[in-house]
Design a protein around this motif. Structure first.
Motif, PDB file in Angstrom:
ATOM      1  N   SER A 179     -25.307   2.354  13.158  1.00 16.58           N
ATOM      2  CA  SER A 179     -25.156   1.484  12.081  1.00 16.58           C
ATOM      3  C   SER A 179     -24.310   2.026  10.962  1.00 16.58           C
ATOM      4  CB  SER A 179     -26.408   1.006  11.655  1.00 16.58           C
ATOM      5  OG  SER A 179     -26.284   0.281  10.331  1.00 16.58           O
ATOM      6  N   LYS A 180     -23.078   1.482  10.545  1.00 20.48           N
ATOM      7  CA  LYS A 180     -22.268   2.085   9.524  1.00 20.48           C
ATOM      8  C   LYS A 180     -21.751   0.938   8.668  1.00 20.48           C
ATOM      9  CE  LYS A 180     -22.163   6.101  11.440  1.00 20.48           C
ATOM     10  NZ  LYS A 180     -21.404   6.588  12.412  1.00 20.48           N
ATOM     11  N   GLY A 181     -21.361   1.409   7.539  1.00 19.17           N
ATOM     12  CA  GLY A 181     -20.511   0.354   6.634  1.00 19.17           C
ATOM     13  C   GLY A 181     -20.515   0.966   5.238  1.00 19.17           C
ATOM     14  N   HIS A 182     -20.136  -0.188   4.399  1.00 17.82           N
ATOM     15  CA  HIS A 182     -20.072   0.287   2.962  1.00 17.82           C
ATOM     16  C   HIS A 182     -21.143  -0.862   2.071  1.00 17.82           C
ATOM     17  CE1 HIS A 182     -16.567   2.290   4.065  1.00 17.82           C
ATOM     18  NE2 HIS A 182     -16.179   1.358   4.298  1.00 17.82           N
ATOM     19  N   ILE A 232     -10.654  -6.615  13.057  1.00 18.89           N
ATOM     20  CA  ILE A 232     -10.673  -5.169  13.917  1.00 18.89           C
ATOM     21  C   ILE A 232     -10.183  -4.077  13.215  1.00 18.89           C
ATOM     22  CG2 ILE A 232      -9.274  -4.220  15.690  1.00 18.89           C
ATOM     23  CD1 ILE A 232     -11.554  -6.221  16.743  1.00 18.89           C
ATOM     24  N   ALA A 233      -9.212  -4.352  12.148  1.00 23.95           N
ATOM     25  CA  ALA A 233      -8.795  -3.237  11.530  1.00 23.95           C
ATOM     26  C   ALA A 233      -9.805  -2.699  10.521  1.00 23.95           C
ATOM     27  CB  ALA A 233      -7.661  -3.603  10.561  1.00 23.95           C
ATOM     28  N   LEU A 234     -10.533  -3.715   9.890  1.00 22.89           N
ATOM     29  CA  LEU A 234     -11.894  -3.122   9.244  1.00 22.89           C
ATOM     30  C   LEU A 234     -12.748  -2.257  10.110  1.00 22.89           C
ATOM     31  CD1 LEU A 234     -13.771  -3.415   6.520  1.00 22.89           C
ATOM     32  CD2 LEU A 234     -14.528  -5.336   7.518  1.00 22.89           C
ATOM     33  N   LEU A 235     -12.962  -2.870  11.293  1.00 29.42           N
ATOM     34  CA  LEU A 235     -14.074  -1.995  11.838  1.00 29.42           C
ATOM     35  C   LEU A 235     -13.519  -0.710  12.405  1.00 29.42           C
ATOM     36  CD1 LEU A 235     -15.249  -5.305  14.064  1.00 29.42           C
ATOM     37  CD2 LEU A 235     -16.546  -3.940  12.517  1.00 29.42           C
ATOM     38  N   GLU A 236     -12.300  -0.520  12.725  1.00 27.51           N
ATOM     39  CA  GLU A 236     -11.709   0.744  13.083  1.00 27.51           C
ATOM     40  C   GLU A 236     -11.901   1.511  12.035  1.00 27.51           C
ATOM     41  OE1 GLU A 236      -8.545  -0.888  16.400  1.00 27.51           O
ATOM     42  OE2 GLU A 236      -7.804  -0.681  14.488  1.00 27.51           O
ATOM     43  N   GLU A 237     -11.874   1.100  10.954  1.00 32.18           N
ATOM     44  CA  GLU A 237     -12.047   2.018   9.597  1.00 32.18           C
ATOM     45  C   GLU A 237     -13.417   2.540   9.652  1.00 32.18           C
ATOM     46  OE1 GLU A 237     -10.520   0.409   5.978  1.00 32.18           O
ATOM     47  OE2 GLU A 237     -12.309   1.412   5.194  1.00 32.18           O
ATOM     48  N   VAL A 238     -14.522   1.363   9.702  1.00 35.15           N
ATOM     49  CA  VAL A 238     -16.015   1.713   9.573  1.00 35.15           C
ATOM     50  C   VAL A 238     -16.319   2.671  10.700  1.00 35.15           C
ATOM     51  CG1 VAL A 238     -17.997   0.771   9.477  1.00 35.15           C
ATOM     52  CG2 VAL A 238     -16.253  -0.420   8.396  1.00 35.15           C
ATOM     53  N   PHE A 239     -15.911   2.568  11.977  1.00 33.96           N
ATOM     54  CA  PHE A 239     -16.332   3.320  12.932  1.00 33.96           C
ATOM     55  C   PHE A 239     -15.466   4.346  13.529  1.00 33.96           C
ATOM     56  CE2 PHE A 239     -18.736  -0.651  13.601  1.00 33.96           C
ATOM     57  CZ  PHE A 239     -20.122  -0.128  13.550  1.00 33.96           C
ATOM     58  N   ALA A 240     -14.435   4.811  12.311  1.00 36.22           N
ATOM     59  CA  ALA A 240     -13.540   5.914  12.707  1.00 36.22           C
ATOM     60  C   ALA A 240     -14.282   7.142  13.389  1.00 36.22           C
ATOM     61  CB  ALA A 240     -12.711   6.203  11.571  1.00 36.22           C
ATOM     62  N   ASN A 241     -15.203   7.423  13.046  1.00 36.81           N
ATOM     63  CA  ASN A 241     -15.925   8.826  13.647  1.00 36.81           C
ATOM     64  C   ASN A 241     -16.112   8.594  15.094  1.00 36.81           C
ATOM     65  OD1 ASN A 241     -15.333  10.312  11.612  1.00 36.81           O
ATOM     66  ND2 ASN A 241     -17.595  10.385  10.859  1.00 36.81           N
ATOM     67  N   ASP A 242     -17.047   7.394  15.006  1.00 36.87           N
ATOM     68  CA  ASP A 242     -17.529   7.170  16.506  1.00 36.87           C
ATOM     69  C   ASP A 242     -16.510   6.880  17.403  1.00 36.87           C
ATOM     70  OD1 ASP A 242     -20.525   7.019  15.893  1.00 36.87           O
ATOM     71  OD2 ASP A 242     -19.718   5.462  14.546  1.00 36.87           O
ATOM     72  N   LEU A 243     -15.153   6.267  16.898  1.00 32.62           N
ATOM     73  CA  LEU A 243     -14.135   5.904  17.836  1.00 32.62           C
ATOM     74  C   LEU A 243     -13.149   7.138  18.017  1.00 32.62           C
ATOM     75  CD1 LEU A 243     -13.175   2.330  16.072  1.00 32.62           C
ATOM     76  CD2 LEU A 243     -14.090   2.633  18.384  1.00 32.62           C
TER      77      LEU A 243
END
Ligand SMILES: Cc1cc2nc3c(=O)[nH]c(=O)nc-3n(C[C@H](O)[C@H](O)[C@H](O)COP(=O)(O)OP(=O)(O)OC[C@H]3O[C@@H](n4cnc5c(N)ncnc54)[C@H](O)[C@@H]3O)c2cc1C
Length: 512
Positions: A179-182, A232-243
């Protein structure tokens, strides 16, 4: 041998498995699959997980196809719960995963090899058909079912979570949840590898996240058949480490809410429904493909054994209903668990793991402790030190722990008479959806009731009703911050003990 003509609408797992098995058991039948997509690679979704049980059933029905599926699958990943406080490893290499397109290619080749006709790129029109049997295997949004809704007794309920089914172009080293986010916008990802260079990366947003991240605005700007590039752009930022810095793969990807489809009858006239067209079960128990393939197996058997089509359809439905209903119940509880994921934030990862593994009600604390003794010990620490070492005595240990401070009347976590008095509210709950609007209203009432502190929830004895009460209890105790006692029949005591252990409720009242 029948010389029946059989039209199958939809070249998904259900339609293709049914087509091959019908042709195998009745080589004289003219079996045609109509698939609107022009090729298997233009299909929706990325990888799907296949459990050991699915493979066992497929092997028994069609060893050749089972072997091809096994060869094309990706095996051997662990499951890790990545929490903010650390990781918990859940289980090893039991499940297979396979790309949906690969699975469909294997099933289509196997069907074609024995004489099934495949009409790709063809949208089927029922009104133009003169087939003896029409098998509607056209998925969760079945058009065929849409035309027969009244006869079939159709209903659908959409889940509260918004999800996006994406992929990534590398194999994650384990399957994982995270779970990730701001701030209030907290997304949950479910990822697992299904090929050496591919993983499923499925992302969920609850209603708070939907609001906080402004996802409705992103969604409204997406055209039919398009991808929600902004989200998609937002999620790529949120999960950058996992991705690992990679991009999400999309395929007409946008937010959706899972439709749970139910039918009172799975057939009418010469039309029979199988797979997602007949029933759906939330994806978090990973069993839709299993149910779809098993429907195909059962329908082929029923058609082989019954010359009369209606008798065959009835035999198929009778054979499949119990298993499908059971999975639907497990799936409904799993869906609730993920819909309320936020309620467990801040807990130890081991506690979340125990809660996750017991979420559907089919695993006891003993089952869990046998497999993960150390995790279980840590997860149960909130009930006191040194739980007994024999797993089979854990239910008694959990339920004999002192009642929480907020429940002055309860000397242990199991009482035999319900708490009573002016500060107790007793609720009779017979609704099996603990995240329904009615449940929301109850939550508000309880939170606003400053006179009564403890809530006792009672209701029917069926395990499905007990499960719903326990899940409602968790919402009440977290969202309304009130101690909750749940009445359970003694037969459901193991499920209730797991609920106390996983903090779904504070205590239980067992009834004979
Ligand atoms: C996010 C998500 C994740 C999932 N993960 C898993 C998992 O890990 N494991 C698992 O077992 N299951 C999983 N599932 C469920 C699984 O995808 C479905 O249960 C399964 O695909 C059902 O198979 P089906 O053949 O009944 O329907 P579908 O796979 O939907 O196939 C229906 C086919 O019919 C075609 N069609 C529709 N209308 C027409 C028409 N008029 N004419 C011709 N063709 C038509 C469609 O193009 C499609 O190919 C997941 C589902 C979702 C939504």
């Amino acid at each position: 041998m029948s010389h029946r003509t059989i039209d199958i609408i939809g070249g998904g797992p259900a339609g293709l498995a049914a087509a091959r098995l019908i042709k195998l058991t009745d080589p004289d039948a003219a079996v045609t699959v109509y698939e609107r997509a022009s090729s298997n690679t233009s299909t929706f979704g990325f990888g799907v997980g296949l459990t050991g049980a699915t493979m066992k059933n497929l092997t028994a029905a069609d060893p050749h196809v089972a072997e091809r599926v096994r060869e094309a699958s990706y095996a051997g990943h662990r499951l890790t719960l990545r929490g903010s406080e650390g990781d918990v490893e859940l289980h090893g290499a039991r499940n297979l995963a396979i790309g949906r397109a690969t699975l469909l290619a294997v099933l289509a080749d196997a069907a074609r090899d024995i004489g099934v006709r495949l009409q790709m790129g063809t949208r089927y029109e029922m009104t133009e058909s003169s087939a003896d049997v029409i098998v509607a295997a056209d998925g969760a949004n079945s058009e065929a079912r849409g035309k027969l809704e009244t006869e079939l007794g159709f209903s659908v309920e959409h889940g509260r979570l918004h999800f996006m089914w994406c992929g990534v172009d590398f194999a994650t080293d384990t399957a994982f949840f995270t779970s990730k986010g701001h701030g209030d916008a907290q997304f949950v990802a479910h990822a697992y590898p299904y090929a050496a260079d591919r993983s499923t990366f499925l992302i969920e947003a609850d209603e708070v996240t939907w609001e906080a991240a402004g996802l409705a605005t992103n969604d409204a700007a997406v055209e039919k058949g398009g991808t929600d590039e902004k989200s998609i752009a937002l999620l790529e930022e949120v999960f950058a480490n996992d991705l690992q810095g990679r991009r999400l793969l999309t395929n007409r990807t946008r937010w959706a809410r899972f439709p749970t489809v139910s039918l009172e009858r799975w057939h009418t006239g010469n039309v029979v429904l199988i797979g997602d067209a007949a029933h759906t079960a939330h994806y978090t128990i990973g069993s839709g493909t299993k149910l779809a393939i098993e429907d195909g197996i059962a329908l082929a058997e029923a058609l082989a054994e019954n010359r009369d089509v209606t008798a065959a359809f009835s035999a198929y439905e009778e054979a499949r209903r119990p298993a499908v209903d059971r999975f639907k119940l497990l799936a409904a509880r799993s869906q609730t668990w993920w819909e309320t994921f936020r309620n467990r934030s801040g807990r130890l990862p081991e506690e979340i793991a125990l809660s996750y593994m017991t979420r559907a009600g089919n695993l006891t604390i003993a089952d869990y402790a046998r497999e993960y003794p150390e995790n279980a010990r840590t997860a149960l620490r909130h009930l006191g030190e040194a739980p007994v070492s024999e797993p089979e005595r854990l239910d008694d240990w959990v339920l004999s722990r002192p009642g929480p401070d907020a429940l002055a009347q309860a000397e242990s976590r199991e009482v035999h008479t319900p708490p009573a008095g002016p500060d107790v509210r007793t609720v009779t709950w017979a609704n099996r959806n603990p995240t329904s609007a009615a449940a929301d209203r109850l939550l508000e009432e309880v939170a606003a009731d400053t006179d009564r502190c403890t809530t006792v929830i009672t209701g029917p004895e069926d395990p499905a009703d007990v499960g719903a009460r326990l899940d409602l209890a968790e919402r009440l105790r977290v969202d309304a911050s009130r101690p909750v006692v749940v009445e359970v029949p003694v037969a459901s005591r193991p499920m209730a003990a797991a609920a106390v252990a996983a903090r779904r409720c504070d205590a239980i009242v067992t009834t004979a």
